[in-house]
Design a protein around this motif. Sequence first.
Motif, short mmCIF file in Angstrom:
data_model
loop_
_atom_site.label_atom_id
_atom_site.label_comp_id
_atom_site.label_asym_id
_atom_site.label_seq_id
_atom_site.Cartn_x
_atom_site.Cartn_y
_atom_site.Cartn_z
N PRO A 336 -65.14 -41.22 -80.09
CA PRO A 336 -65.21 -41.69 -78.71
C PRO A 336 -63.87 -41.54 -78.00
O PRO A 336 -62.81 -41.72 -78.61
N GLY A 337 -63.93 -41.17 -76.72
CA GLY A 337 -62.71 -41.08 -75.92
C GLY A 337 -62.24 -39.66 -75.71
O GLY A 337 -62.49 -38.77 -76.52
N ILE A 338 -61.53 -39.46 -74.61
CA ILE A 338 -61.01 -38.16 -74.24
C ILE A 338 -59.68 -37.89 -74.95
O ILE A 338 -58.94 -38.82 -75.29
N MET A 339 -59.40 -36.63 -75.22
CA MET A 339 -58.08 -36.26 -75.74
C MET A 339 -57.02 -36.61 -74.70
O MET A 339 -57.25 -36.46 -73.49
N LYS A 340 -55.87 -37.02 -75.14
CA LYS A 340 -54.81 -37.39 -74.20
C LYS A 340 -53.93 -36.22 -73.79
O LYS A 340 -52.97 -36.40 -73.05
N ILE A 341 -54.25 -35.03 -74.30
CA ILE A 341 -53.63 -33.81 -73.81
C ILE A 341 -54.76 -32.87 -73.38
O ILE A 341 -55.88 -32.98 -73.87
N PRO A 342 -54.52 -31.94 -72.43
CA PRO A 342 -55.56 -30.98 -72.06
C PRO A 342 -56.00 -30.15 -73.25
O PRO A 342 -55.22 -29.88 -74.16
N VAL A 343 -57.26 -29.75 -73.23
CA VAL A 343 -57.83 -28.98 -74.34
C VAL A 343 -57.01 -27.73 -74.64
O VAL A 343 -56.75 -27.40 -75.80
N LYS A 344 -56.57 -27.02 -73.59
CA LYS A 344 -55.83 -25.77 -73.81
C LYS A 344 -54.53 -26.01 -74.57
O LYS A 344 -54.06 -25.14 -75.32
N GLU A 345 -53.94 -27.20 -74.44
CA GLU A 345 -52.69 -27.48 -75.14
C GLU A 345 -52.93 -27.82 -76.61
O GLU A 345 -52.00 -27.79 -77.41
N PHE A 346 -54.16 -28.14 -76.97
CA PHE A 346 -54.49 -28.28 -78.39
C PHE A 346 -54.29 -26.96 -79.10
O PHE A 346 -53.80 -26.91 -80.24
N PHE A 347 -54.64 -25.86 -78.44
CA PHE A 347 -54.55 -24.54 -79.05
C PHE A 347 -53.14 -23.95 -78.97
O PHE A 347 -52.77 -23.13 -79.80
#
Length: 514
Positions: A336-347
């Motif tokens: 549950p919950g949104i990532m606290k960094i943008p998805v593109k920065e995960f990669f």
Amino acid sequence: MELTTLEAIVSLKESSQVEYKKAKNDFPKDAWKSYSAFANTTGGYLILGISEDENKRPVLTGVNDAEKIISDFCSTLADRSKVSLNVIKNDDIRIRVIEGKNIIILHIKEANIKNKPVYLNNNLTHTYIRLHSQDHQVDTQQLSSILRNQSDELDYELLLNYDISDLDIDSINSYRSILAKRYPTLNYSEMDNQKFLEDIGVFRKNRDTNLTNLTVAGLLFFGKYNSIISRFPHYHVDFFDKRGNSQRWSFRIESGNLDFPDMNLFNYYRLVSEKLLLSVNRDFELDEYTIRKNPTDLTVALREAFVNMIIHADYFLNTTALIAEIHEPYYVFINPGIMKIPVKEFFTGGARSLVRNPLLVNLFTRMGASEHAGSGSLKIIDVVVKNRFKVPELESDLERTYLKLWVAEPLVDISNLKEDEKKVYGFICNNQNLNKSSIEFTKKEIADAYPDITAARLTRILNKLSDQNLILKMGAYKNRTYVRPISSLEMIHRLGETYDIMKQMFYEDKSDSK
């Protein structure tokens, strides 16, 4: 975004990141909802001077005085009683002329999670998010979730009416045993339970009452199941092994099941980790994937993905459970919950990791289950690139974060190739036997491997494979090498390695000059 023709505009449809407004003479009042929605979601483009017909097709109408509309927009943007935050810079505003008519393109960036929500009229309830092609005013739970995301200390909250009797003693003793082996000089085995739990931060001093209270992290990590759900009634953890021919699952671990009593986060991690690690050395075949039989460091990627799911969850939400699943040939992790960094920065690893539950991070780090926050995604991507797995699928919104981690690479169709062409393709793309760190091969190296293929035939083969984008040619003719195609994720990874090398050289040069 470059829009220079009517066809380019028509090709754009209103979506989660594009919104049209007519705006003939003034900045539309309802466009501020789109501004708030884009800033609170993933950003987008607000295009003024375009309306829609009855079939939802864009119609070029233009604006009469672009400079005036922009001036009015910027003036309102600077008024904090109207808009809580300005995410616009000069480069985000563009005027374009199409068929003699002006349009205005506003690039509205996503706000930093610490600065959300972006709201209107000095009223938090006037917060909007983008869902598909529509702006939606947030409900109470969505607003609470956005506000919680500003905090880096959610799990430090003190629980006033809980004590050590709410914790599972077996979990505490097992965790203490792990730490005693890892840190023998700290004498954890000699401490009583209360002192041990205070030492690792599970109990903390309440500065208002001068008493010691249990933390949220302590309850989630060590708690008895009934004690956990008394504070978090929607708490649920789940695991499914969905391999095989069963329509449902072959094995399940879940909280609330009497076969797994007191399913706190520590027990959940131990039980599910064992299942995940046992699944690594498995054989499977599917028509649409080429399977890597001996994946490199897959246990690292699974551990990081699983721990990240636990430590980054928003346990105050009631939108979903913690769920880990084994499939053929991929794994799924949901929290549950949104990532606290943008998805593109995960990669890309381009941002400092923002922590939601720092005490949980510390508890997992102490037992060796994870390193400090920030390195998890990079380790996952490193394993994906090394093994040439299919790019992970990642989705994240206010309700949940979903990660699908593939452990296979896409199958390349080479059925149309002749036998000698398949040999050369396989040598370039799958050769693991040469003593070289590079994946580039010269024509001589290929010729030496297949002396029965003439030089002229080899040239024709390499040209055909290149024309079909099955391999890539690198460098000028005399220094030419041949490589397998590189995914965008692998390119990002390599650029990151190059940057790290350059940064290291820079600092070495600096230190040498002192």
